[in-house]
Design an enzyme around this catalytic site. Sequence first.
Site, PDB file in Angstrom:
ATOM      1  N   ASP A  36     -48.572  -0.817  21.205  1.00 18.19           N
ATOM      2  CA  ASP A  36     -48.149  -2.185  20.940  1.00 18.19           C
ATOM      3  C   ASP A  36     -46.794  -2.494  21.562  1.00 18.19           C
ATOM      4  O   ASP A  36     -46.095  -1.614  22.079  1.00 18.19           O
ATOM      5  CB  ASP A  36     -48.077  -2.430  19.439  1.00 18.19           C
ATOM      6  CG  ASP A  36     -49.416  -2.881  18.873  1.00 18.19           C
ATOM      7  OD1 ASP A  36     -50.364  -3.019  19.648  1.00 18.19           O
ATOM      8  OD2 ASP A  36     -49.502  -3.081  17.648  1.00 18.19           O
ATOM      9  N   LYS A  58     -48.996  -7.836  21.656  1.00  8.05           N
ATOM     10  CA  LYS A  58     -49.142  -9.277  21.481  1.00  8.05           C
ATOM     11  C   LYS A  58     -47.771  -9.888  21.246  1.00  8.05           C
ATOM     12  O   LYS A  58     -46.970  -9.374  20.461  1.00  8.05           O
ATOM     13  CB  LYS A  58     -50.035  -9.605  20.273  1.00  8.05           C
ATOM     14  CG  LYS A  58     -51.418  -8.962  20.284  1.00  8.05           C
ATOM     15  CD  LYS A  58     -52.228  -9.429  19.081  1.00  8.05           C
ATOM     16  CE  LYS A  58     -53.522  -8.646  18.932  1.00  8.05           C
ATOM     17  NZ  LYS A  58     -53.292  -7.293  18.390  1.00  8.05           N
ATOM     18  N   MET A 174     -42.418 -11.233   9.584  1.00  6.12           N
ATOM     19  CA  MET A 174     -42.762 -12.230  10.609  1.00  6.12           C
ATOM     20  C   MET A 174     -42.622 -13.663  10.107  1.00  6.12           C
ATOM     21  O   MET A 174     -43.455 -14.517  10.386  1.00  6.12           O
ATOM     22  CB  MET A 174     -44.207 -12.000  11.097  1.00  6.12           C
ATOM     23  CG  MET A 174     -44.470 -10.571  11.546  1.00  6.12           C
ATOM     24  SD  MET A 174     -46.225 -10.157  11.666  1.00  6.12           S
ATOM     25  CE  MET A 174     -46.731 -10.167   9.935  1.00  6.12           C
TER      26      MET A 174
END
Length: 497
Positions: A36, A58, A174
């Site tokens: 990642d 991502k 997040m």
Amino acid sequence: MSDGIVHLVGAGPGDPGLMTRRSLELIAAADAILYDRLIPADALEGARPDAELIYVGKAPGDVAMTQDGINAKLVELGLGGRNVVRLKGGDSFVFGRGGEEAEDLRAAGVAFEVVPGVTSGVAAPAYAGIPVTHRDLASAVAFVTGHEDPEKGAKTALDWDALARFPGTLVLYMGVKNLPTIAARLLEAGRPADHPAAVIQHGTLPTQRTATATLSGIAAEVAAQGIRAPAITVIGPAASMRDTLAWLERRPLHGRSVAVTRARAQASGLAARLRTLGAEVVETPAIRIEPRPVPAELADPSGYSLICVTSPNGAHLLMDGLDANGLDARALHGATVAAIGPGTAKELAARGIAPDVVPPRSIAESLVEALEAVPVDGKRVMVARAAEARDLLPDALAERGALVDVVPLYDTVAEPLSEAQGTALEAADYVTFTSSSTVRFLMEAAGTFPEHARLVSIGPVTSATAREYGLEVHAEAVSHDIDGLVQALRNDVADRS
């Protein structure tokens, strides 16, 4: 089940030191690694040269591979009999979608193993001085995704009214983008406006920044400070402990980017020292040490009355040369051994040699002075050094009647900078030089010195070379070794704070 296996591995929150031993073992053994965006720096350094490395990160507006694509790739590799590591930042089972990946693997008959990682929801607050639980302040903690927009109403999977009443610490992953709406929703539902809150960007890294305020003011404070993702938000009384327990940002070099220009093989020790002090280290090796064939003089050094070693590299290669001839430290019995400074003396001591002469300053001039009491007239003297070095020491000994053999053990050659290293160098706050060759070769490789960086030199000879290139030396080590270099850097940072 297939013969392949997929390891769902949590790589931790960013600090490479928080990666587990099991994660490093699996990375080293993997045939393929899907990794990642937010894995720790250098996490893949231990991978096999033939391992297939697949980036599947991502970022907003930039998705290398969809989650469905990742799941399908894991299944494909597992069914193909591969030993696979799925490497994710933090913990793959804490907002990491590892559960979904495991479901697809099980459905396809692929064996898998889960390796937990340190999750950022615990680590980032801890590095900011915030315990997510505290006997007096918070007996419970709730981990919440900040991606859920509270304005979705009945469509949201989160009960924001219940979260407002939650008696412990709220930790949001997040949630920076939605923070104004989240704070407003919690306040509307009854969460006290004066509850302490903190938002930690780049948690556990040298670039960590923390904004603190009350719940009612945290969104404005985050905007004012320019805090951005990736970040963790902490809401609740325990966040007030930061004022007492903050430690990471208090390290002497925190927030400073320091370029290390010495050879890669020697850079790790200095880099580790600087990271311990809080610096973000930019490794830009300007030189590489290339050992020469073992000199004939090391086959029988018994005829030398004095052996001078002028660098840690020279000390290491001197002893390696003796070893290649079936000799050890005993071969130097009877000779006076002189080391140019503490670093060289330390390398010799590690190989069983306690130097007889170590001058107070790690420069040739100081060694010449220290050797004035050693009789050399008519004696054989070895100077073990780099192929290219100043002749001040051998010339001074020859003038005193010594029969000097200069024994070159290695060449110092240029190490080209990659584009990424050049970009990182340009952003550095400090550049450290440990020898004249690091100055010369870095300037040849980079062309220019970073405009806003400050220069720290290990000693006067290195400083003189820097000035020959028109560079300003902002700090020079008093003790001409790595300890002195680090102290000079610390002093300069403290003086400017």
